[in-house]
Scaffold this active site. Structure first.
Site, PDB file in Angstrom:
ATOM      1  CB  CYS A 190      86.667   1.025 -32.125  1.00  0.00           C
ATOM      2  SG  CYS A 190      85.978  -0.046 -33.359  1.00  0.00           S
TER       3      CYS A 190
ATOM      4  CG  HIS B 268      89.952  19.367 -23.206  1.00  0.00           C
ATOM      5  ND1 HIS B 268      90.065  18.014 -23.392  1.00  0.00           N
ATOM      6  CD2 HIS B 268      90.000  19.917 -24.439  1.00  0.00           C
ATOM      7  CE1 HIS B 268      90.158  17.760 -24.695  1.00  0.00           C
ATOM      8  NE2 HIS B 268      90.126  18.895 -25.345  1.00  0.00           N
TER       9      HIS B 268
ATOM     10  N   GLY C  37      91.692  23.726 -28.846  1.00  0.00           N
ATOM     11  CA  GLY C  37      92.819  23.438 -29.738  1.00  0.00           C
ATOM     12  C   GLY C  37      92.405  23.400 -31.202  1.00  0.00           C
ATOM     13  CB  THR C  38      89.455  21.926 -32.912  1.00  0.00           C
ATOM     14  OG1 THR C  38      89.701  20.611 -32.425  1.00  0.00           O
ATOM     15  CG2 THR C  38      88.888  21.865 -34.314  1.00  0.00           C
TER      16      THR C  38
ATOM     17  CD  GLN D 152      98.014  15.706 -26.226  1.00  0.00           C
ATOM     18  OE1 GLN D 152      98.387  15.514 -25.064  1.00  0.00           O
ATOM     19  NE2 GLN D 152      96.788  15.416 -26.622  1.00  0.00           N
TER      20      GLN D 152
ATOM     21  CB  THR E 147      79.564  36.976 -26.363  1.00  0.00           C
ATOM     22  OG1 THR E 147      78.812  37.936 -27.086  1.00  0.00           O
ATOM     23  CG2 THR E 147      79.604  37.326 -24.886  1.00  0.00           C
TER      24      THR E 147
ATOM     25  CB  SER F   8      93.507  22.354 -25.983  1.00  0.00           C
ATOM     26  OG  SER F   8      92.305  21.800 -25.534  1.00  0.00           O
TER      27      SER F   8
HETATM   28  C1  LIG Z   1      97.712  17.539 -30.720  1.00  0.00           C
HETATM   29  C2  LIG Z   1      96.290  17.987 -30.614  1.00  0.00           C
HETATM   30  N1  LIG Z   1      95.890  19.070 -31.275  1.00  0.00           N
HETATM   31  C3  LIG Z   1      94.628  19.521 -31.210  1.00  0.00           C
HETATM   32  C4  LIG Z   1      93.683  18.885 -30.444  1.00  0.00           C
HETATM   33  C5  LIG Z   1      92.280  19.424 -30.394  1.00  0.00           C
HETATM   34  O1  LIG Z   1      92.043  20.117 -29.188  1.00  0.00           O
HETATM   35  P1  LIG Z   1      90.557  20.393 -28.675  1.00  0.00           P
HETATM   36  O2  LIG Z   1      90.033  19.085 -28.167  1.00  0.00           O
HETATM   37  O3  LIG Z   1      90.700  21.412 -27.604  1.00  0.00           O
HETATM   38  O4  LIG Z   1      89.772  20.906 -29.830  1.00  0.00           O
HETATM   39  C6  LIG Z   1      94.051  17.729 -29.740  1.00  0.00           C
HETATM   40  C7  LIG Z   1      93.053  16.982 -28.951  1.00  0.00           C
HETATM   41  O5  LIG Z   1      93.175  15.807 -28.706  1.00  0.00           O
HETATM   42  C8  LIG Z   1      95.390  17.279 -29.811  1.00  0.00           C
HETATM   43  O6  LIG Z   1      95.808  16.203 -29.147  1.00  0.00           O
END
Ligand SMILES: Cc1ncc(COP(=O)(O)O)c(C=O)c1O
Length: 400
Positions: free
Chosen positions: A340, A214, A84-85, A192, A251, A212
């Protein structure tokens, strides 16, 4: 064969109740089964011409079709990323750096994930202007304010579909219509939502959408960006070989992509079955039980426009961190909106932007359910939580 230590660990894990699926989800056993041969015998590089390479290419193509199916896209509209990032970074930086307008502006909002907020800060340093929309107390943006914020120099609107902390959903259909009226590309961070609620890019006018793996029982380090056919080229943030039609060099993580493909197929089946309603029903059962048996509980987020699996509550007079630790000791995993738990020393930027008072942020807990949670587990959590809250409230009174 498992040794005694890992068997003990396995027993311990089996007894755990995991209610933190917005943070990450366990790998589905069918996903693992599909990935293992790719880590072993099907090790080829998809760019190689020989048979090992061709096999890996076929696996990649099959996964692309599965991911595309889940969101109603064409396979050519899916770009594989590391999660996702990266998908969010690619959409933001890729559009911003790939366009030619002077004084270009991007619209986003205050409660986005850091993988949106931080690239926006980088773009600001490069001279772009970022318009950050505020949200109301439920975490929704105001659509009139969005309309008023659009300028001729706006080159992208990036607004999340669902918020990870409170589960609030933005009205992406309307946002997409507003963006389309002004011919501005619309990106949504749907990390999400994909796999949790139906998503069809043919019905929602969206140009870019982040996924994403995971978060939908797939492996970590794998994801995708949907990019609508016909859009002008993205500036590739990972520049290298010709992979992903030159939109993302490097790759391919074939095992991770295969995992994402199978996870997408399973999620699609799940969404088409009755199981989808049962998750929302389970969340409602939990919510009602908490609200009936623990006085002074406030729901954070929007009651109606919310992910079916998410419940974020503030529990008057209790300390969220202490409850989280108490629950963890009892084998129950949740998260909080205070310091935290998120790895930061600051209170949640989401709850702060929603104008949740600090004492409520400090007493907030997020429960996020997944496909394997049961009513029996919720009953166990409920009993444990009620006991811990009453102890915690007594402790807080003694300390003052
Ligand atoms: C709304 C949202 N965007 C992006 C991400 C980032 O995804 P990833 O962990 O696959 O980089 C998250 C992860 O918690 C998320 O909740």
């Amino acid at each position: 064969m498992l040794g005694p230590a890992s068997r003990w660990l396995e027993d311990f894990i089996l007894q755990k109740i995991y209610l933190d699926h917005n943070a990450t989800t366990p790998l589905h056993p069918e996903v693992l089964d599909a990935m293992l041969p790719v880590l072993g015998e099907f090790f080829g590089n998809p760019s190689s011409i020989h048979s090992e390479g061709r096999k890996a290419r076929v696996l990649l193509d099959e996964a692309r079709e599965r991911v595309a199916e889940l969101v109603g896209a064409g396979p050519g509209e899916i770009i594989f990323t590391s999660g996702g990032t990266e998908s969010n970074n690619l959409a933001l930086l890729g559009v911003a750096l790939g366009q030619k307008k002077k004084n270009a502006r991007i619209i986003t909002c205050d409660i986005e994930h850091p993988s949106i907020l931080n690239p926006c800060k980088q773009l600001e340093q490069l001279g772009f202007h970022i318009d950050r929309l505020p949200v109301n107390r439920e975490g929704r943006i105001n659509l009139d304010q969005l309309r008023e914020t659009i300028r001729d120099s706006t080159v992208l609107i990036s607004l999340q579909h669902a918020n990870s902390e409170v589960g609030t959903l933005q009205d992406v259909e309307k946002i997409g219509e507003i963006a389309a009226e002004k011919s501005i590309p619309f990106h949504t961070d749907a990390v999400q939502t994909v796999g949790k609620i139906p998503m069809d890019v043919k019905k929602i006018p969206v140009d870019f959408l982040s996924i994403s793996s995971h978060k939908l029982n797939g492996p970590k380090g794998s994801g995708a960006l949907f990019m609508k056919r016909g859009l002008s080229a993205l500036f590739p943030t990972l520049s290298g070989g010709n992979q992903e039609k030159k939109r993302r060099g490097g790759t391919e993580n074939v095992a991770g992509i295969v995992g994402l493909g199978i996870a997408s197929e399973l999620a699609k089946k799940h969404l088409e079955s009755d199981a989808r309603n049962s998750l929302a029903n389970l969340r409602e059962y939990f919510s009602e039980r908490i609200e009936d048996s623990i006085p002074g509980v406030t729901l954070l987020g929007d009651r109606e426009f919310r992910l079916p699996n998410t419940l974020n509550l503030s529990i008057d007079g209790a300390n969220g961190e202490a409850l989280l630790i108490g629950l963890d000791v009892q084998g129950i995993s949740v998260s909080t909106g205070s310091a935290c738990s998120s790895g930061s020393s600051l209170p949640s930027h989401v709850l702060t932007a929603m104008q949740v008072p600090e004492h409520r942020i400090n007493s907030s807990l997020r429960f996020s359910l997944g496909i394997s949670n049961t009513k029996e587990e919720i009953d166990v959590v409920m009993d444990t939580l009620a006991r811990l809250v009453s102890l915690n409230r007594k402790d807080s009174r003694v300390v003052g």
